[in-house]
Every structure is written in structure tokens, then in C-alpha cells.
Design an enzyme around this catalytic site. Structure first.
Site, PDB file in Angstrom:
ATOM      1  N   TYR A   4      -1.338  -0.979  10.770  1.00 33.93           N
ATOM      2  CA  TYR A   4      -1.696  -1.459   9.304  1.00 33.93           C
ATOM      3  C   TYR A   4      -0.585  -1.125   8.388  1.00 33.93           C
ATOM      4  O   TYR A   4      -0.250  -2.151   7.915  1.00 33.93           O
ATOM      5  CB  TYR A   4      -3.272  -0.950   8.789  1.00 33.93           C
ATOM      6  CG  TYR A   4      -3.006  -0.994   7.378  1.00 33.93           C
ATOM      7  CD1 TYR A   4      -3.679  -2.598   6.913  1.00 33.93           C
ATOM      8  CD2 TYR A   4      -3.072  -0.017   6.364  1.00 33.93           C
ATOM      9  CE1 TYR A   4      -3.794  -2.577   5.422  1.00 33.93           C
ATOM     10  CE2 TYR A   4      -3.199  -0.472   5.154  1.00 33.93           C
ATOM     11  CZ  TYR A   4      -3.594  -1.608   4.636  1.00 33.93           C
ATOM     12  OH  TYR A   4      -3.964  -1.936   3.217  1.00 33.93           O
ATOM     13  N   LYS A   6       2.281  -3.808   6.409  1.00 36.38           N
ATOM     14  CA  LYS A   6       2.736  -3.761   5.013  1.00 36.38           C
ATOM     15  C   LYS A   6       4.058  -3.574   4.838  1.00 36.38           C
ATOM     16  O   LYS A   6       4.818  -4.323   3.889  1.00 36.38           O
ATOM     17  CB  LYS A   6       2.069  -2.823   4.261  1.00 36.38           C
ATOM     18  CG  LYS A   6       0.394  -2.999   4.082  1.00 36.38           C
ATOM     19  CD  LYS A   6      -0.051  -4.107   3.460  1.00 36.38           C
ATOM     20  CE  LYS A   6      -1.254  -4.400   3.237  1.00 36.38           C
ATOM     21  NZ  LYS A   6      -1.602  -5.783   2.727  1.00 36.38           N
ATOM     22  N   SER A  60       0.857  -1.096  -0.092  1.00 31.27           N
ATOM     23  CA  SER A  60      -0.027   0.102   0.163  1.00 31.27           C
ATOM     24  C   SER A  60       0.686   1.003   0.191  1.00 31.27           C
ATOM     25  O   SER A  60       2.054   1.158   0.347  1.00 31.27           O
ATOM     26  CB  SER A  60      -0.846   0.082   1.314  1.00 31.27           C
ATOM     27  OG  SER A  60      -1.431   1.270   1.399  1.00 31.27           O
TER      28      SER A  60
END
Ligand code: NAD
Ligand code: UD1
Length: 351
Positions: free
Chosen positions: A159, A163, A135
Site C-alpha cells: 500500500y 503511494k 500518506s
């Protein structure tokens, strides 16, 4: 599409984790359409197997699907022993930035342990071609735009950290000395803001509860399900004071995955690329375009800035063009039109 790759997906078998989700469902549809065999895996924590019927209708073919958690090594062993898998596209993850801050262990366990369990089983079955959903959140608040892959990485949320950890694990794996020619080849794809839906209007994004993201919220206001949109911040240092993002049509994102997959199946080297359009769009521009192309009203008001939001970022997509021959083709009007067609096609999506 990958202009340089001669590889076709005909008769290849791809394991797709998180296949029932937003990006997974669109990708499976296109893989099937290109003659690929798909083994879909999902635990339906943020989706439903209902979508498979629609995918099969669109693709005109059936495919194997398994209800399983990527952290369940035994279930993965069963899948890998039953199917001759050539490559894996790994979408399965939890993706809410705000939730990840409240439940860090849940995110680390699902996204990082899930990745590790999956990789170990793939390794055991000699599957070493791997496409990873990363992302643009790995860039944090970028120093300059457009953002190139060489920019400083700085994930601010849990989050985002999952990644970054995922990318790091995969980079180390791909750098390990080859054993019996079994080098890992990994494509880490950094998505900017995927929006829109399949042009048929039959599959799209189905957020549970109140949407966090802009486009689903705009769609629900236009459909009369919510009274108005709150625009989080009108005083950013951007041309119209609202935040700027790089919205990318889901179908372009899917094409990026297929280009990366073909590159790896062709024997191409591991890579990390941005998947974005290279164009920045403000919140107001998105709302105005949505209203204009769809002939709807979207009442809005300005509200306080949302904590953690960055004023602007958009991709430098040139590396994906150079390495994969891929570039986004759809514009913002297409994104708004296809998103609205999907919203209108679902009876439950209207007031
Ligand atoms: P989604 O929630 O619609 O799809 C994810 C799917 O994975 C869901 O069907 C969910 O049920 C499944 N899943 C989650 N954890 C699982 C587990 N442990 N085992 C098996 N299945 C599991 O999300 P999406 O928008 O399709 O995102 C797909 C991937 O792309 C994710 O990795 C996400 O982090 C990444 N990504 C998404 C965006 C975006 O804006 N949608 C942006 C950047 C990156
Ligand atoms: C968010 C995530 C990002 C994730 C992406 C998925 C954060 C900080 N980042 O990105 O990690 O990959 O979603 O697409 O959550 N907005 C409004 N009103 C709304 C909703 C959004 O004004 O009701 C604004 C936001 O302030 C932002 C822009 O719209 O400026 C886009 O928001 P959103 O769709 O949530 O995406 P990102 O914040 O860019």
C-alpha cells in the site's frame, strides 16, 4: 484555510474520485458549501452511494455523481466530455496495509494503474490541476520526529509503495517541459491519521467488518458492539509504552485539501506537504480522552505488538503552513466528540 489565496471555488468544477468514501464525502460537502460544482466518481468498492443523499442534505444542493472505476478509460472520457472540469481531487484507492501485503497485484493495479488511466484522460481534456491523496506511511519508520517532508522515504507495505509510486509519477509529470502552457500542477498531500466526523453527525467513517484502525475500534467498543479494545503493545519506547500517532480531525484535513486546490487554481507551484497537527498522541491518551469527553467506558487489555507498527510518528506541519497558510485547528477532544456523535447518530452503530 488558505490565508493568502484570493481564489474562491465559486463556479469552479472539480472532479472528485473516491467521492463516496470517508475523506471524499467530507471534502465534497465542503466543496459544495463553498459554491463549487462537483462531479463525484466512485465504484463503491468500499462505500455506498447512499452517502450522497446526506451530503446533499448538509450542503443544501445537488451534484453530479457517476458510478465508474478510475481504471475504466472510456467511462472517464464520458465524464470529461460531459463536464468542463477545472481540477481533480483523487481519493479513489484501496487503503488496507494488511490486505495490500496479501494482494499486491490488486493494490498495484487499483492504485497505480488507476492513477495512470485517470491522468491520461485528464491530459486529453487539458485538466492539469491535481490533488493527490498520499500518506505518512511513505516515511516508514522515521529516524526522527516530528517528520518533515525532506525525511527519507521508505514504504514498507505494498500500500505504502503504491503511494510512493503515485508521488513519483506525479513529480515526473509536473517536471515535464510545458507544452502549450499546459504544465501539470500537483499537490501531493501526506495525511497522518485522519479521525473524527462531520460535526453534524450525519457523515463519518463507515468501515466494513472488523475495523483495523484505532478510532473506529474504540467507537465500536464504546457503543457495545465489541467487548473490549486490544492495545497492540504496551512496551514501546514512548512515554506511556503505547504507540504515538498524529491524529488529525477530518474537517482539518478537508480544509487542507481546499487550501491546496485554491493554491493550484491560483497558479501556485506543485508541492508535497504533510497534513498533520504536529502533536503526538499515544493510544492510551486517545482512549482516555474519548472516555472523558464522551462519558463512556472503553474496556481494554494489552495485547502483542501488531507486526509492522512503528513506535511513534507525528508531523512537522510547518511547510503546509508556509505554502498554504493552512494549519489544523481541532484538538483531540473535538475529534473524539465528533467521532462519537457520528457513531451515536446511526442506529446500526449500536448494540
Ligand atoms: P475510503 O475507502 O473510505 O474511500 C476511498 C473510495 O474510493 C471508496 O469510496 C472506494 O469505493 C473508492 N474506490 C477505490 N478504488 C476505486 C476505483 N478503482 N475506482 C473508483 N473508486 C474507487 O478511504 P478514505 O479513508 O476516504 O481514503 C481516501 C484516500 O486517502 C485514499 O487514497 C487513501 O489511500 C488515502 N489515505 C487515507 C488515510 C486514512 O486514514 N483514511 C490515510 C492516508 C491516506
Ligand atoms: C494505519 C496504516 C497507515 C494508514 C493509517 C490510516 C498500518 C501499519 N498503517 O496507520 O498506513 O495510513 O492506518 O489511518 O496499518 N491500535 C491498537 N488497537 C487497535 C487498533 C490500533 O492498539 O485495535 C494501535 C496501533 O497499534 C497503532 C495505533 O493504534 O499504534 C494507531 O493505529 P491505526 O489507527 O491502525 O493507524 P496506524 O497504524 O498509524
Amino acid at each position: 484555510m488558505n490565508a493568502w489565496s484570493q481564489t474562491t471555488l465559486d463556479h469552479r468544477t472539480v472532479l472528485v474520485t473516491g467521492a463516496a468514501g470517508y475523506i471524499g464525502s467530507h471534502t465534497v460537502t465542503e466543496l459544495l458549501r463553498q459554491g463549487c460544482r462537483v462531479v463525484a466518481l466512485d465504484n463503491y468498492c468500499n462505500s455506498s452511494p447512499e452517502v450522497y443523499r446526506r451530503i446533499e442534505g448538509l450542503a443544501g444542493t445537488t451534484f453530479a455523481h457517476v458510478e465508474a472505476d478510475v481504471r475504466d478509460g472510456a467511462a472517464l472520457e464520458k465524464v470529461l466530455s460531459n463536464h468542463d472540469i477545472d481540477a481533480c481531487i483523487h481519493f479513489a484507492a484501496l487503503k488496507s496495509v494488511s490486505d495490500s501485503i496479501i494482494h499486491p497485484l490488486r493494490y498495484l493495479d487499483n492504485n497505480v494503474r488507476g492513477l495512470l488511466v485517470l491522468l491520461r484522460v485528464l491530459q486529453r481534456y487539458h485538466v492539469h490541476r491535481f490533488v493527490f491523496s498520499s500518506s505518512a506511511t511513505v516515511y516508514g519508520d522515521p529516524v526522527r520526529v516530528p517528520v518533515a517532508e525532506s525525511a527519507v522515504l521508505n514504504a514498507t507495505s505494498v500500500y505504502g509503495a503504491t503511494k510512493l509510486m503515485g508521488e513519483d509519477i506525479l513529480r515526473r509529470l509536473a517536471a515535464a517541459p510545458a507544452e502549450l502552457e499546459e504544465t501539470w500542477r500537483v499537490a501531493a498531500l501526506r495525511y497522518f491519521n485522519p479521525v473524527g466526523a462531520h460535526p453534524s453527525g450525519q457523515i463519518g467513517e463507515e468501515p466494513l467488518g472488523i475495523p483495523n484502525n484505532l478510532m473506529p475500534y474504540v467507537m465500536q467498543v464504546a457503543a457495545g458492539l465489541r467487548p473490549k479494545l486490544s492495545i497492540f503493545g504496551g512496551d514501546y519506547p514512548t512515554p506511556d509504552g503505547t504507540c504515538v500517532r498524529d491524529y488529525i480531525h477530518i474537517q482539518d484535513l478537508v480544509e487542507g485539501h481546499l487550501a491546496a486546490l485554491k493554491h493550484l487554481l491560483d497558479g501556485g507551484a506543485s508541492l508535497t506537504v504533510n497534513l498533520g497537527t504536529g502533536r503526538g498522541t499515544s493510544v492510551r491518551q486517545l482512549v482516555e480522552t474519548f472516555v472523558q469527553v464522551n462519558g463512556v467506558t472503553v474496556p481494554y487489555e494489552f495485547a502483542a505488538r501488531r507486526p509492522g507498527d512503528v513506535a511513534q510518528y507525528f508531523a512537522d506541519p510547518s511547510r503546509a503552513r508556509e505554502l498554504l497558510g493552512w494549519q489544523a485547528r481541532h484538538d483531540l477532544a473535538d475529534m473524539c466528540r465528533d467521532a462519537w456523535r457520528w457513531q451515536c447518530s446511526q442506529p446500526q452503530n449500536h448494540a
